[in-house]
Design an enzyme around this catalytic site. Structure first.
Site, PDB file in Angstrom:
ATOM      1  N   TYR A 143       1.266  -1.308   0.233  1.00 41.95           N
ATOM      2  CA  TYR A 143       0.270   0.318   0.001  1.00 41.95           C
ATOM      3  C   TYR A 143       1.106   1.526   0.266  1.00 41.95           C
ATOM      4  CZ  TYR A 143      -3.466   3.565   1.998  1.00 41.95           C
ATOM      5  OH  TYR A 143      -4.291   4.496   1.980  1.00 41.95           O
ATOM      6  N   LYS A 147       0.665   4.612  -2.238  1.00 42.86           N
ATOM      7  CA  LYS A 147       1.075   6.166  -1.804  1.00 42.86           C
ATOM      8  C   LYS A 147       2.282   6.822  -2.394  1.00 42.86           C
ATOM      9  CE  LYS A 147      -3.521   5.964  -1.150  1.00 42.86           C
ATOM     10  NZ  LYS A 147      -4.388   6.485  -1.526  1.00 42.86           N
ATOM     11  N   THR A 176     -13.453   4.679   8.356  1.00 41.56           N
ATOM     12  CA  THR A 176     -14.142   4.097   6.928  1.00 41.56           C
ATOM     13  C   THR A 176     -13.682   2.472   6.719  1.00 41.56           C
ATOM     14  OG1 THR A 176     -11.886   4.241   5.774  1.00 41.56           O
ATOM     15  CG2 THR A 176     -13.310   6.327   5.862  1.00 41.56           C
TER      16      THR A 176
END
Ligand code: NAP
Length: 225
Positions: A143, A147, A176
């Site tokens: 991840y 980014k 979230t």
């Protein structure tokens, strides 16, 4: 309503993208990106001047067809993203590819397709990055790599397109679905009250997008206190 500037927000079906849609709604017409058509319809119902823009960002032909219908665009917010995490030892190529496909390649390709429309409006591109775009912690490599890469994308775009404004927003942990999944993968407790609210990230986006004409918010860091 038709005189308002037009904003396309990817990932607007939920999470941070939906919060951004709510905050931009009073001052913008909105195209709401996502795949979940029911969720998009629900967000659109709540927001005057908003319509769903249902596209799988990894489907090149659909993306090109949908982007081709837009000839002028004031604001493009890239909020869609996925967060597949894991150690280098435990992450097969599919995990790296999925992160890079959604978080980097789709962002670059959608921007490329919409550049004529953005240039026509002297528009604004906002990329929802992450604290992981600056710091690669153990277990977050695939991840974080995506980014870091999308931060480079935004920096190049800003330098190449002086007529546009390009803002990278770097939120910390935010309450979230993505964060729920990340905590489940990490194995830690989910502590919503210690995380940012999506609305707080959306406020940073609104600030950048409504800046006075001479001002350019290039990067905004947002962290839970
Ligand atoms: P989320 O609640 O999981 O929502 C992800 C959104 O991305 C959904 O609207 C989803 O649409 C969309 N999406 C994913 N894959 C897609 C695809 N292939 N095509 C089209 N849409 C796709 O995530 P979030 O937490 O709001 O994250 C938004 C952004 O913030 C991401 O870029 C993320 O990396 C970044 N961020 C999040 C956190 C956090 O803690 N949550 C922290 C820092 C940065 P559908 O559901 O309709 O498929």
């Amino acid at each position: 309503m038709t005189d308002l500037p037009l904003a396309l927000i990817t990932g607007a079906s939920r999470g941070i993208g939906a919060a951004i849609a709510h905050q931009l709604s009073p001052t913008h017409r909105l195209l709401l990106g996502g795949r979940d058509t029911d969720a998009l319809a629900k967000v659109a119902e709540e927001l005057p001047g908003a319509e769903p823009w249902p596209v799988d960002l990894t489907d090149a032909a659909s993306l090109e067809a949908a982007a081709g219908k837009i000839d002028r665009l004031d604001v493009l917010v890239h909020s869609a993203g996925i967060g597949k995490i894991g150690t280098v030892a435990d992450s097969p190529s599919s995990v790296w590819r999925t992160n890079l496909e959604v978080n980097v390649i789709a962002v670059a390709e959608l921007t490329r397709l919409l550049l004529p429309a953005l240039r026509a409006a002297n528009g604004h591109v906002v990329v929802i990055n992450s604290g992981a775009g600056y710091t690669a912690r153990p277990g977050w490599g695939p991840y974080a790599a995506s980014k870091f890469a999308v931060r480079a994308f935004a920096d190049s775009l800003r330098a190449e397109e002086p007529g546009l404004r390009v803002t990278s927003v770097f939120p910390g942990r935010t309450d979230t679905d993505m964060q729920r999944e990340a905590r489940a993968q990490e194995g830690g407790a989910y502590e919503a009250d210690k995380y940012l609210r999506p609305d707080s990230v959306a406020t940073a986006v609104l600030t950048a997008v409504t800046a006075t004409p001479e001002a350019h918010f290039t990067e905004i860091q947002v962290r839970p206190r």
